[in-house]
Design a protein around this motif. Structure first.
Motif, PDB file in Angstrom:
ATOM      1  N   VAL A 103     -38.300 -16.132  10.905  1.00  0.00           N
ATOM      2  CA  VAL A 103     -38.333 -17.460  10.283  1.00  0.00           C
ATOM      3  C   VAL A 103     -39.750 -17.900   9.948  1.00  0.00           C
ATOM      4  O   VAL A 103     -40.019 -18.335   8.820  1.00  0.00           O
ATOM      5  N   LEU A 104     -40.663 -17.793  10.886  1.00  0.00           N
ATOM      6  CA  LEU A 104     -42.026 -18.274  10.653  1.00  0.00           C
ATOM      7  C   LEU A 104     -42.730 -17.473   9.560  1.00  0.00           C
ATOM      8  O   LEU A 104     -43.356 -18.052   8.663  1.00  0.00           O
ATOM      9  N   GLU A 105     -42.621 -16.164   9.603  1.00  0.00           N
ATOM     10  CA  GLU A 105     -43.275 -15.333   8.578  1.00  0.00           C
ATOM     11  C   GLU A 105     -42.675 -15.588   7.200  1.00  0.00           C
ATOM     12  O   GLU A 105     -43.391 -15.637   6.195  1.00  0.00           O
ATOM     13  N   ILE A 106     -41.369 -15.779   7.143  1.00  0.00           N
ATOM     14  CA  ILE A 106     -40.723 -16.118   5.871  1.00  0.00           C
ATOM     15  C   ILE A 106     -41.265 -17.438   5.351  1.00  0.00           C
ATOM     16  O   ILE A 106     -41.606 -17.568   4.170  1.00  0.00           O
ATOM     17  N   LEU A 150     -38.390 -12.215  -1.753  1.00  0.00           N
ATOM     18  CA  LEU A 150     -39.701 -11.877  -1.198  1.00  0.00           C
ATOM     19  C   LEU A 150     -39.851 -10.356  -1.155  1.00  0.00           C
ATOM     20  O   LEU A 150     -38.909  -9.644  -0.781  1.00  0.00           O
ATOM     21  N   PRO A 151     -41.026  -9.849  -1.523  1.00  0.00           N
ATOM     22  CA  PRO A 151     -41.218  -8.393  -1.620  1.00  0.00           C
ATOM     23  C   PRO A 151     -40.922  -7.643  -0.322  1.00  0.00           C
ATOM     24  O   PRO A 151     -40.415  -6.531  -0.354  1.00  0.00           O
ATOM     25  N   GLU A 152     -41.223  -8.234   0.820  1.00  0.00           N
ATOM     26  CA  GLU A 152     -41.049  -7.544   2.095  1.00  0.00           C
ATOM     27  C   GLU A 152     -39.683  -7.811   2.728  1.00  0.00           C
ATOM     28  O   GLU A 152     -39.385  -7.271   3.792  1.00  0.00           O
ATOM     29  N   PHE A 153     -38.864  -8.648   2.102  1.00  0.00           N
ATOM     30  CA  PHE A 153     -37.574  -8.982   2.703  1.00  0.00           C
ATOM     31  C   PHE A 153     -36.593  -7.829   2.574  1.00  0.00           C
ATOM     32  O   PHE A 153     -36.407  -7.265   1.504  1.00  0.00           O
ATOM     33  N   MET A 171     -44.208  -3.507   6.794  1.00  0.00           N
ATOM     34  CA  MET A 171     -43.446  -4.482   7.565  1.00  0.00           C
ATOM     35  C   MET A 171     -42.300  -5.016   6.699  1.00  0.00           C
ATOM     36  O   MET A 171     -42.496  -5.389   5.554  1.00  0.00           O
ATOM     37  N   SER A 172     -41.131  -5.043   7.259  1.00  0.00           N
ATOM     38  CA  SER A 172     -40.019  -5.635   6.521  1.00  0.00           C
ATOM     39  C   SER A 172     -39.568  -6.908   7.226  1.00  0.00           C
ATOM     40  O   SER A 172     -39.595  -6.997   8.449  1.00  0.00           O
ATOM     41  N   LEU A 173     -39.187  -7.884   6.417  1.00  0.00           N
ATOM     42  CA  LEU A 173     -38.751  -9.168   6.954  1.00  0.00           C
ATOM     43  C   LEU A 173     -37.240  -9.199   7.118  1.00  0.00           C
ATOM     44  O   LEU A 173     -36.509  -8.717   6.256  1.00  0.00           O
ATOM     45  N   LYS A 174     -36.802  -9.781   8.209  1.00  0.00           N
ATOM     46  CA  LYS A 174     -35.387  -9.996   8.478  1.00  0.00           C
ATOM     47  C   LYS A 174     -35.162 -11.504   8.570  1.00  0.00           C
ATOM     48  O   LYS A 174     -36.096 -12.288   8.687  1.00  0.00           O
ATOM     49  N   TRP A 175     -33.902 -11.926   8.545  1.00  0.00           N
ATOM     50  CA  TRP A 175     -33.591 -13.354   8.627  1.00  0.00           C
ATOM     51  C   TRP A 175     -34.172 -14.003   9.874  1.00  0.00           C
ATOM     52  O   TRP A 175     -34.485 -15.187   9.864  1.00  0.00           O
ATOM     53  N   VAL A 176     -34.329 -13.245  10.951  1.00  0.00           N
ATOM     54  CA  VAL A 176     -34.852 -13.814  12.203  1.00  0.00           C
ATOM     55  C   VAL A 176     -36.357 -14.075  12.146  1.00  0.00           C
ATOM     56  O   VAL A 176     -36.888 -14.779  13.013  1.00  0.00           O
TER      57      VAL A 176
END
Length: 66
Positions: free
Chosen positions: A8-11, A39-42, A1-6
């Motif tokens: 927000v909650l997971e970040i 963050l590793p997944e960002f 799973m990769s994190l995006k700016w959108v």
């Protein structure tokens, strides 16, 4: 799973877990932006981040901390 700016909650959840010593009420946006990008997944374009995104992340982090 990769994190995006959108994401927000997971970040916010990951920041709360990785920085338990930090009070999110007093985080400046320069540090917040750097911590999110570290963050590793960002995986998102840094130029897609604006003040409103950082405000939303900070608000969600405050909710997580409470």
């Amino acid at each position: 799973m990769s994190l995006k700016w959108v994401d927000v909650l997971e970040i916010a959840i990951q920041l709360a877990e990785s920085k338990p010593e930090v009070d999110p009420h007093y985080v400046n946006f320069v540090d917040l932006r750097a911590w999110v990008m570290a963050l590793p997944e960002f995986d998102d374009d840094p130029s897609r981040c604006g003040e409103k995104v950082l405000e939303a992340i900070q608000a969600a982090w405050i909710d997580e901390a409470d």
